[in-house]
Design an enzyme around this catalytic site. Structure first.
Site, short mmCIF file in Angstrom:
data_model
loop_
_atom_site.label_atom_id
_atom_site.label_comp_id
_atom_site.label_asym_id
_atom_site.label_seq_id
_atom_site.Cartn_x
_atom_site.Cartn_y
_atom_site.Cartn_z
N GLY A 46 0.83 -1.20 0.00
CA GLY A 46 0.00 0.00 0.00
C GLY A 46 0.86 1.24 0.00
O GLY A 46 2.06 1.19 0.33
N GLN A 51 2.91 9.90 1.46
CA GLN A 51 4.21 9.28 1.17
C GLN A 51 4.81 9.76 -0.15
O GLN A 51 5.99 9.54 -0.39
CB GLN A 51 4.08 7.76 1.16
CG GLN A 51 3.82 7.19 2.55
CD GLN A 51 3.70 5.69 2.50
OE1 GLN A 51 2.63 5.17 2.22
NE2 GLN A 51 4.80 5.00 2.75
N CYS A 94 7.49 -0.52 5.92
CA CYS A 94 6.95 0.71 5.34
C CYS A 94 7.89 1.21 4.25
O CYS A 94 9.11 1.23 4.45
CB CYS A 94 6.80 1.77 6.43
SG CYS A 94 6.11 3.32 5.86
N LEU A 95 7.33 1.59 3.13
CA LEU A 95 8.14 2.12 2.04
C LEU A 95 8.86 3.41 2.42
O LEU A 95 9.87 3.76 1.82
CB LEU A 95 7.26 2.35 0.80
CG LEU A 95 6.67 1.07 0.19
CD1 LEU A 95 5.64 1.43 -0.87
CD2 LEU A 95 7.75 0.17 -0.36
N HIS A 136 -2.55 0.36 8.27
CA HIS A 136 -1.25 1.01 8.10
C HIS A 136 -1.37 2.26 7.24
O HIS A 136 -0.87 3.33 7.60
CB HIS A 136 -0.26 0.01 7.47
CG HIS A 136 1.10 0.55 7.21
ND1 HIS A 136 2.19 0.20 7.96
CD2 HIS A 136 1.56 1.41 6.26
CE1 HIS A 136 3.26 0.82 7.50
NE2 HIS A 136 2.90 1.57 6.46
N GLU A 137 -2.07 2.13 6.11
CA GLU A 137 -2.20 3.28 5.20
C GLU A 137 -3.09 4.37 5.81
O GLU A 137 -2.81 5.56 5.63
CB GLU A 137 -2.73 2.83 3.84
CG GLU A 137 -1.83 1.85 3.11
CD GLU A 137 -0.36 2.25 3.06
OE1 GLU A 137 -0.05 3.46 2.95
OE2 GLU A 137 0.49 1.34 3.12
N HIS A 140 -1.07 6.50 8.04
CA HIS A 140 -0.32 7.52 7.31
C HIS A 140 -1.14 8.78 7.12
O HIS A 140 -0.62 9.90 7.19
CB HIS A 140 0.12 7.01 5.94
CG HIS A 140 1.40 6.26 5.94
ND1 HIS A 140 2.61 6.82 6.31
CD2 HIS A 140 1.68 4.98 5.61
CE1 HIS A 140 3.57 5.92 6.21
NE2 HIS A 140 3.03 4.79 5.79
#
Length: 177
Positions: A46, A51, A94-95, A136-137, A140
């Protein structure tokens, strides 16, 4: 569609609460396409708009996540409901914090309600990995990173790894104290 650079921990946009989307136009559709393409290029599960430096409440999902029967690939202005108290703990990364994976506690089941890029209402019921990704998203979008959900030992491991990461030297200033 353009693959965007992914912001790393230390970038202030990752700590801000994103604003609700109010205009559903070609610009929003292009943003969703950029998120989707950037996510596909990264190989992640995701990717939230903050991000890539955009403070709006939307995220892209890998449509091939287990349990994603609708093959939903994005969600705008998500709201989450938890149908039960069941929890899961498992590895999460996480990216925006590359190379770090830590066990993170999340709810096992989630109902996410939101909109498509066209403003149409949509709902996805997720469990396991899909539920983890949606939570998670959504974090963010609230300026929360998965590292915020770690215990003291997890935070120490994260800081040690980040200190050594080549990408962090110009982004993160760690106090000597």
């Amino acid at each position: 569609m353009t693959v965007q650079s992914i912001r790393k921990i230390g970038d202030p946009v990752l700590r801000r609460t994103a604003e609700p989307v109010t205009v559903f136009d070609a610009e929003l559709a292009a943003l969703v396409d950029d998120l989707t393409e950037t996510l596909a290029a990264s190989g992640g599960a995701g990717l939230a708009a903050p991000q890539i430096g955009v403070g709006l409440r939307l995220f892209a999902l890998n449509p091939n996540l287990p349990g994603n029967d609708r093959k939903l690939d994005h969600l705008v202005n998500p709201g989450l409901e938890f149908p039960d108290e069941q929890e899961q703990s498992g590895p999460e990364g996480c990216l925006s914090i590359p190379g770090i994976y830590l066990d993170t506690k999340r709810r096992m089941n989630v109902v996410a309600k939101g909109l498509t890029k066209h403003g149409d209402p949509v709902q996805i019921v997720g469990e396991g990995l899909l539920a983890r990704c949606i939570q998670h998203e959504t974090d963010h979008l609230d300026g929360v990173l998965f590292v915020d959900r770690q215990d003291t030992e997890g935070i120490r491991r994260i800081l040690d790894t980040v200190r050594e990461a080549a990408w962090s030297h110009d982004r993160i200033k760690i106090s000597p104290h």
